[in-house]
Scaffold this active site. Structure first.
Site, PDB file in Angstrom:
ATOM      1  N   GLU A   9     -14.741  -4.501   2.475  1.00  0.00           N
ATOM      2  CA  GLU A   9     -14.444  -4.578   1.294  1.00  0.00           C
ATOM      3  C   GLU A   9     -14.084  -3.173   0.579  1.00  0.00           C
ATOM      4  O   GLU A   9     -15.039  -2.368   0.611  1.00  0.00           O
ATOM      5  CB  GLU A   9     -15.854  -5.065   0.213  1.00  0.00           C
ATOM      6  CG  GLU A   9     -16.046  -6.564   0.740  1.00  0.00           C
ATOM      7  CD  GLU A   9     -15.303  -7.566   0.165  1.00  0.00           C
ATOM      8  OE1 GLU A   9     -14.327  -7.301  -0.798  1.00  0.00           O
ATOM      9  OE2 GLU A   9     -15.493  -8.715   0.421  1.00  0.00           O
TER      10      GLU A   9
ATOM     11  N   CYS B 138     -14.426  -0.705  -7.778  1.00  0.00           N
ATOM     12  CA  CYS B 138     -13.188  -0.737  -6.959  1.00  0.00           C
ATOM     13  C   CYS B 138     -12.225  -1.772  -7.797  1.00  0.00           C
ATOM     14  O   CYS B 138     -10.991  -1.842  -7.585  1.00  0.00           O
ATOM     15  CB  CYS B 138     -13.696  -1.662  -5.811  1.00  0.00           C
ATOM     16  SG  CYS B 138     -14.698  -2.822  -5.975  1.00  0.00           S
TER      17      CYS B 138
ATOM     18  N   GLY C 194     -16.321   0.037   0.902  1.00  0.00           N
ATOM     19  CA  GLY C 194     -16.105   1.497   0.732  1.00  0.00           C
ATOM     20  C   GLY C 194     -14.708   1.844   0.699  1.00  0.00           C
ATOM     21  O   GLY C 194     -14.049   0.887   0.223  1.00  0.00           O
TER      22      GLY C 194
HETATM   23  P1  NAD Z   1     -16.770   5.850   1.507  1.00  0.00           P
HETATM   24  O1  NAD Z   1     -15.729   4.930   2.488  1.00  0.00           O
HETATM   25  O2  NAD Z   1     -16.570   7.263   1.624  1.00  0.00           O
HETATM   26  O3  NAD Z   1     -18.310   5.662   1.937  1.00  0.00           O
HETATM   27  C1  NAD Z   1     -18.643   4.169   1.925  1.00  0.00           C
HETATM   28  C2  NAD Z   1     -19.878   4.471   2.897  1.00  0.00           C
HETATM   29  O4  NAD Z   1     -19.691   4.499   4.053  1.00  0.00           O
HETATM   30  C3  NAD Z   1     -21.082   5.390   2.618  1.00  0.00           C
HETATM   31  O5  NAD Z   1     -22.096   4.807   2.984  1.00  0.00           O
HETATM   32  C4  NAD Z   1     -20.666   6.493   3.566  1.00  0.00           C
HETATM   33  O6  NAD Z   1     -21.687   7.225   3.906  1.00  0.00           O
HETATM   34  C5  NAD Z   1     -20.216   5.491   4.806  1.00  0.00           C
HETATM   35  N1  NAD Z   1     -19.301   5.970   5.725  1.00  0.00           N
HETATM   36  C6  NAD Z   1     -18.384   7.082   5.473  1.00  0.00           C
HETATM   37  N2  NAD Z   1     -17.605   7.529   6.612  1.00  0.00           N
HETATM   38  C7  NAD Z   1     -18.266   6.630   7.480  1.00  0.00           C
HETATM   39  C8  NAD Z   1     -17.993   6.316   9.004  1.00  0.00           C
HETATM   40  N3  NAD Z   1     -16.910   7.096   9.668  1.00  0.00           N
HETATM   41  N4  NAD Z   1     -18.582   5.363   9.444  1.00  0.00           N
HETATM   42  C9  NAD Z   1     -19.554   4.573   8.998  1.00  0.00           C
HETATM   43  N5  NAD Z   1     -19.751   4.723   7.517  1.00  0.00           N
HETATM   44  C10 NAD Z   1     -19.300   5.773   6.987  1.00  0.00           C
HETATM   45  O7  NAD Z   1     -16.354   5.271  -0.052  1.00  0.00           O
HETATM   46  P2  NAD Z   1     -16.958   5.604  -1.494  1.00  0.00           P
HETATM   47  O8  NAD Z   1     -16.458   6.984  -1.638  1.00  0.00           O
HETATM   48  O9  NAD Z   1     -18.684   6.056  -1.071  1.00  0.00           O
HETATM   49  O10 NAD Z   1     -17.033   4.456  -2.077  1.00  0.00           O
HETATM   50  C11 NAD Z   1     -15.606   4.408  -3.061  1.00  0.00           C
HETATM   51  C12 NAD Z   1     -14.866   3.527  -2.480  1.00  0.00           C
HETATM   52  O11 NAD Z   1     -15.332   2.082  -2.127  1.00  0.00           O
HETATM   53  C13 NAD Z   1     -13.422   3.288  -3.088  1.00  0.00           C
HETATM   54  O12 NAD Z   1     -12.277   3.298  -2.649  1.00  0.00           O
HETATM   55  C14 NAD Z   1     -13.886   1.691  -3.845  1.00  0.00           C
HETATM   56  O13 NAD Z   1     -12.815   1.096  -4.398  1.00  0.00           O
HETATM   57  C15 NAD Z   1     -14.714   1.166  -2.514  1.00  0.00           C
HETATM   58  N6  NAD Z   1     -15.392  -0.073  -3.070  1.00  0.00           N
HETATM   59  C16 NAD Z   1     -14.903  -1.272  -2.776  1.00  0.00           C
HETATM   60  C17 NAD Z   1     -15.663  -2.559  -3.301  1.00  0.00           C
HETATM   61  C18 NAD Z   1     -15.040  -3.680  -3.057  1.00  0.00           C
HETATM   62  O14 NAD Z   1     -15.846  -4.705  -3.012  1.00  0.00           O
HETATM   63  N7  NAD Z   1     -13.953  -3.871  -2.336  1.00  0.00           N
HETATM   64  C19 NAD Z   1     -16.498  -2.214  -3.922  1.00  0.00           C
HETATM   65  C20 NAD Z   1     -17.215  -0.964  -4.254  1.00  0.00           C
HETATM   66  C21 NAD Z   1     -16.456   0.176  -3.878  1.00  0.00           C
END
Ligand code: NAD
Length: 517
Positions: free
Chosen positions: A254, A288, A232
């Protein structure tokens, strides 16, 4: 438009019924292309998360007691089931995320490939390793890989199926259970995949699905886990890493990227433009590893820019449950507004929009045009912050050192792409970029799809890694079982210590010469 025929009320009831929930709280799942509600998704409470861990732990004890071959046999059946039913996953993923069908299909292939890789690699990776022990001949030491227990797996909406199921695969084969929290926007396709795992023979309860907003149930997921696998944003990664650290458990994070692509002087224009277009606009830029910064030598800037802009204008964008459009919708109106705000900010600060720059309400509530910017001032949000949409900026550079310095001028380090005919030179440039994935003459897929190689983010793009041997070993603890055939380590009461020191020093010197240690 009507939902794909595979998405029946019975299927939706089955999938939503898989969420561990005793609350009456629900959130709507909407069809992204239309904004219409598809089903209500139950939400889990902190207590539900604890129940899920209890169930997963009971099942994990059984699963871990099975011989590795039996666990692998389950995954072989899962692999085949997924190949047979992948289009239902694709349908669900398209409804929930609005992504183009081609992209959704390729995402299912990632899980197939990762499963196939770990089916083959697991016996070697998890094998016990016996070494000579502290005293030659009379002692041995064996490294035994023990599953961590139950993994808390939290995944995002942009590649929901892959970041849930591909990351679950090595954990499961290594003998762990999982409590899985996909994003509310993208849970149904993941639930379908979990259903296939059970159909393939997973013990009841081993993979538990919970649903909720991260800040609500995230703490319970981390506090009950033996290890956390998170994909995320960098901001959320910091929160999760801090809590995992307090609990003294490991985690893989990640996270985000702001990925550069460098065009070298000798790059083939047609191939480079084609590759750069894909790397920028795949998944409507919600990847990402996608490219948000393109660096072109000043000498070739005009020809590259013309061809790239023309290519961006030719990308077919649309809402379709068919393989037609290359680019689909953004995931939500909120995400479209985020992308729009970055573009508006760039324009207000002096950037030039070469193409795109606008929402497309005629196609659906969350569509946004493929957008190419230039003359972007350094203080624009899009210059440094991950936009996570179909937007990129073209910059010129004057020397290779200049290009590399610009590419590295970011807090992120997830992916970089370098294009040139002289492969040795392109690779040398790539190796100077501070990123966990370097793709030469490709945008991102070459490194991501190489499942034998471990990869992860540098700098604020992550902690830990996935794929390769390390991508499985991280889900295990290592137990060092040392055996002495005869007790020779203790010294008798009447040891003459001046002699003992002398003999020990000689012995240690001799052992080093023999290469024993
Ligand atoms: P996000 O961090 O908002 O959410 C990701 C997940 O985390 C969701 O399931 C969300 O509900 C959960 N989450 C949010 N706050 C939390 C907390 N405090 N505690 C536990 N869980 C929590 O990210 P997003 O907007 O859903 O995804 C996009 C981001 O993910 C972008 O920054 C992207 O670059 C990144 N991403 C990285 C990779 C990688 O492999 N490096 C792959 C895909 C996406």
């Amino acid at each position: 438009m009507s939902l794909p025929s595979s998405i029946t009320p019975d299927l939706l009831a089955k999938l939503t019924g898989m969420v561990v929930s005793t609350t009456s709280k629900t959130v709507p799942v909407v069809e992204v292309y239309t904004g219409e509600k598809v089903v209500d998704l139950p939400q889990s409470s902190g207590e539900d998360v604890e129940t899920a861990y209890g169930e997963a732990r009971r099942a994990q004890a059984i699963w871990a007691s099975w011989p590795l071959k039996r666990r692998i046999d389950v995954m072989k059946r899962f692999h085949e089931l997924l190949l047979q039913r992948n289009l239902t996953v694709v349908d669900l993923m398209q409804v929930e995320t609005g992504k183009a069908r081609r992209m959704a299909f390729e995402e299912t292939c990632d899980v197939v490939m990762t499963t196939s890789h770990y089916i083959k690699a697991a016996p070697r990776v998890l094998k016990e390793r016996k070494h000579g022990g502290v005293v030659p001949v009379v002692s041995t030491s064996t490294e035994v890989r023990v599953p961590k227990g139950v993994i808390g797996l939290i995944s995002p909406w942009n590649f929901p199926f892959a970041t849930s199921l591909s990351d679950a695969m090595p954990a499961l084969i290594a003998g762990n259970g999982i409590v899985l929290k996909p994003d509310n926007k993208s849970l149904l396709n993941v639930a379908y995949g979990v259903g296939l795992l059970y159909e393939a023979g997973l013990p009841a309860g081993l993979v538990q699905l919970v649903a909720g907003e991260g800040p609500d149930i995230g703490p319970a997921i981390i506090d009950n886990a033996d290890f956390v696998m998170f994909t995320g944003s960098t901001a959320t990664g910091r929160t999760i890493g801090a809590r995992a650290g307090q609990n003294l458990i490991g985690c893989t994070l990640e996270l985000g990227g702001k990925n550069p692509l460098i065009v070298l002087e000798d790059a083939d224009l047609e191939e480079t433009v084609k590759g750069a277009l894909f790397a920028t606009f795949l998944n409507a830029g919600q990847a990402c590893m996608h490219i948000e910064r393109i660096y072109v030598p000043e000498s070739r800037r005009a020809e590259f820019t013309d061809a790239f802009v023309k290519g961006a204008q030719e990308i077919s964008v649309g809402a379709s449950y068919d393989f037609g459009p290359l680019m689909g919708s953004l995931v939500s109106v909120a995400q479209r507004e985020r992308v729009e705000s970055h573009v508006n900010d760039a324009v207000e600060k002096g950037a030039t929009v070469l193409t795109g720059g606008k929402a497309r309400p005629d196609l659906g509530p969350a569509f946004f045009e493929p957008t190419v910017l230039t003359d972007l001032p350094a203080d624009a949000i899009h210059a440094t912050v991950e936009t996570f949409g179909p937007v990129t900026t073209i910059y010129g550079y004057t020397s290779l050192d200049d290009a590399i310095a610009k590419a590295n001028d970011t807090e992120y380090g997830l992916n970089a792409s370098v294009w040139g005919k002289d492969l040795a030179k392109a690779e040398a440039v790539g190796r100077r970029i501070e990123a966990g994935n370097i793709n030469i003459n490709d945008g991102l897929a070459a490194s991501y799809a190489s499942k034998k190689s471990t990869s992860g983010g540098f700098k604020t793009s992550g902690v830990g890694s996935r794929h390769g041997d390390a991508g499985m070993l991280k889900y295990t603890d290592v137990q060092n079982v040392a055996v002495l055939k005869k007790q020779v380590l203790s010294n008798p009461e009447d040891t003459d210590w001046s002699k003992q020191v002398d003999q020990t020093v000689k012995g240690l010197r001799f052992m080093r010469k023999l290469g024993i240690r």
